[in-house]
Design a protein around this motif. Structure first.
Motif, PDB file in Angstrom:
ATOM      1  N   VAL A   1     -23.694  38.748  25.199  1.00 22.13           N
ATOM      2  CA  VAL A   1     -24.263  37.363  25.045  1.00 22.13           C
ATOM      3  C   VAL A   1     -23.087  36.495  24.655  1.00 22.13           C
ATOM      4  CG1 VAL A   1     -25.249  36.375  23.032  1.00 22.13           C
ATOM      5  CG2 VAL A   1     -25.961  38.707  23.407  1.00 22.13           C
TER       6      VAL A   1
ATOM      7  N   SER B   1     -14.557  36.068  28.059  1.00 21.36           N
ATOM      8  CA  SER B   1     -15.919  36.703  28.264  1.00 21.36           C
ATOM      9  C   SER B   1     -16.158  37.360  29.797  1.00 21.36           C
ATOM     10  CB  SER B   1     -17.284  35.855  27.744  1.00 21.36           C
ATOM     11  OG  SER B   1     -17.511  34.914  28.515  1.00 21.36           O
TER      12      SER B   1
ATOM     13  N   VAL C   1     -24.996  45.439  22.253  1.00 18.03           N
ATOM     14  CA  VAL C   1     -24.769  44.020  22.599  1.00 18.03           C
ATOM     15  C   VAL C   1     -23.498  43.381  22.059  1.00 18.03           C
ATOM     16  CG1 VAL C   1     -25.664  41.805  21.589  1.00 18.03           C
ATOM     17  CG2 VAL C   1     -27.289  43.628  22.028  1.00 18.03           C
TER      18      VAL C   1
ATOM     19  N   VAL D   1     -20.999  40.454  21.645  1.00 21.32           N
ATOM     20  CA  VAL D   1     -20.928  38.894  21.295  1.00 21.32           C
ATOM     21  C   VAL D   1     -19.732  38.107  21.689  1.00 21.32           C
ATOM     22  CG1 VAL D   1     -21.906  37.329  19.674  1.00 21.32           C
ATOM     23  CG2 VAL D   1     -22.825  39.532  19.754  1.00 21.32           C
TER      24      VAL D   1
ATOM     25  N   ARG E   1     -19.744  34.516  20.843  1.00 21.02           N
ATOM     26  CA  ARG E   1     -20.275  33.397  20.403  1.00 21.02           C
ATOM     27  C   ARG E   1     -19.668  33.302  19.048  1.00 21.02           C
ATOM     28  NH1 ARG E   1     -25.740  31.740  21.460  1.00 21.02           N
ATOM     29  NH2 ARG E   1     -24.447  29.890  20.490  1.00 21.02           N
TER      30      ARG E   1
ATOM     31  N   VAL F   1     -24.299  34.274  14.965  1.00 23.21           N
ATOM     32  CA  VAL F   1     -24.286  35.609  15.080  1.00 23.21           C
ATOM     33  C   VAL F   1     -25.842  36.116  14.503  1.00 23.21           C
ATOM     34  CG1 VAL F   1     -23.315  38.123  14.036  1.00 23.21           C
ATOM     35  CG2 VAL F   1     -21.850  36.359  15.039  1.00 23.21           C
TER      36      VAL F   1
ATOM     37  N   VAL G   1     -28.333  36.261  16.903  1.00 21.95           N
ATOM     38  CA  VAL G   1     -28.229  37.391  17.979  1.00 21.95           C
ATOM     39  C   VAL G   1     -28.507  38.702  17.334  1.00 21.95           C
ATOM     40  CG1 VAL G   1     -26.584  38.428  19.568  1.00 21.95           C
ATOM     41  CG2 VAL G   1     -26.520  36.125  19.249  1.00 21.95           C
ATOM     42  N   THR G   2     -28.037  38.895  16.116  1.00 22.61           N
ATOM     43  CA  THR G   2     -28.418  40.185  15.409  1.00 22.61           C
ATOM     44  C   THR G   2     -29.775  40.297  15.464  1.00 22.61           C
ATOM     45  OG1 THR G   2     -26.349  39.976  14.202  1.00 22.61           O
ATOM     46  CG2 THR G   2     -27.758  41.404  13.155  1.00 22.61           C
TER      47      THR G   2
ATOM     48  N   ILE H   1     -24.074  46.771  17.995  1.00 23.05           N
ATOM     49  CA  ILE H   1     -23.817  45.271  17.995  1.00 23.05           C
ATOM     50  C   ILE H   1     -22.263  45.129  17.734  1.00 23.05           C
ATOM     51  CG2 ILE H   1     -24.185  44.595  15.656  1.00 23.05           C
ATOM     52  CD1 ILE H   1     -25.206  41.752  16.966  1.00 23.05           C
TER      53      ILE H   1
ATOM     54  N   LEU I   1     -19.091  42.361  17.839  1.00 23.23           N
ATOM     55  CA  LEU I   1     -18.585  41.222  17.693  1.00 23.23           C
ATOM     56  C   LEU I   1     -17.244  41.206  18.153  1.00 23.23           C
ATOM     57  CD1 LEU I   1     -20.280  40.233  14.319  1.00 23.23           C
ATOM     58  CD2 LEU I   1     -21.219  40.195  16.397  1.00 23.23           C
TER      59      LEU I   1
END
Length: 154
Positions: A21, A31, A83, A85, A87, A92, A95-96, A107, A109
């Motif tokens: 994401v 990224s 996932v 992330v 961002r 967050v 997205v979560t 997830i 981060l």
């Protein structure tokens, strides 16, 4: 999870498909570099970024959100395992919520990204949560540990 742990090894070993994401199409962005590395090491990367929706990044179709990506993969008999992330921390929670809605098991981060309430929400739904860590760095460490482990002891 603060230090490299068996949980991280388990996540990396059991996962095959990573939705990124905030993945940028610009090869100079972190990224892109991280996703490209993971792809070169056998993971399928699913770009998620509304700016590039419908375009190709790293040879994969980019989706505007996680539900769209999960739906497309389900049609192929696949699912999102992680996932990842890229961002800001304040971005967050939504997205979560999407990760929970698609029943993603994990997830992750990236470095500098954390959100305690979102993490609690995800954990309450049975998800594994990794915050403020780089998946590429952890993968590199995991691979080096695997090379050091004798085959009979794995």
């Amino acid at each position: 999870m603060n230090q490299y742990s068996p949980e991280i090894a388990s996540i990396l070993g059991a996962s095959r498909t990573i939705a990124v994401v905030g993945l940028s199409a610009q090869s100079t962005r972190t990224s892109y570099e991280v996703a490209s590395y993971m792809q070169k090491h056998g993971y399928r990367i699913i770009p998620v970024n509304p700016t590039y929706a419908g375009q190709q990044i790293l040879g994969e179709t980019c989706y505007p959100d996680l539900p769209s990506a999960a739906s497309a993969l389900a049609a192929q008999g696949q699912r999102i395992d992680i996932v990842n992330v890229f961002r800001r921390s304040e971005d967050v929670p939504p997205v979560t919520e999407q990760a929970i809605a698609i029943t993603c098991p994990c997830i992750w981060l990236q470095l500098g990204i954390s959100h305690a309430q979102a993490a609690q929400q995800a954990q309450a739904q049975g998800m594994q949560v990794v915050m403020n860590r780089c998946i590429k760095i952890d993968h590199m460490h995991w691979r080096s540990q695997q090379r050091l482990t004798p085959k009979g002891l794995r």
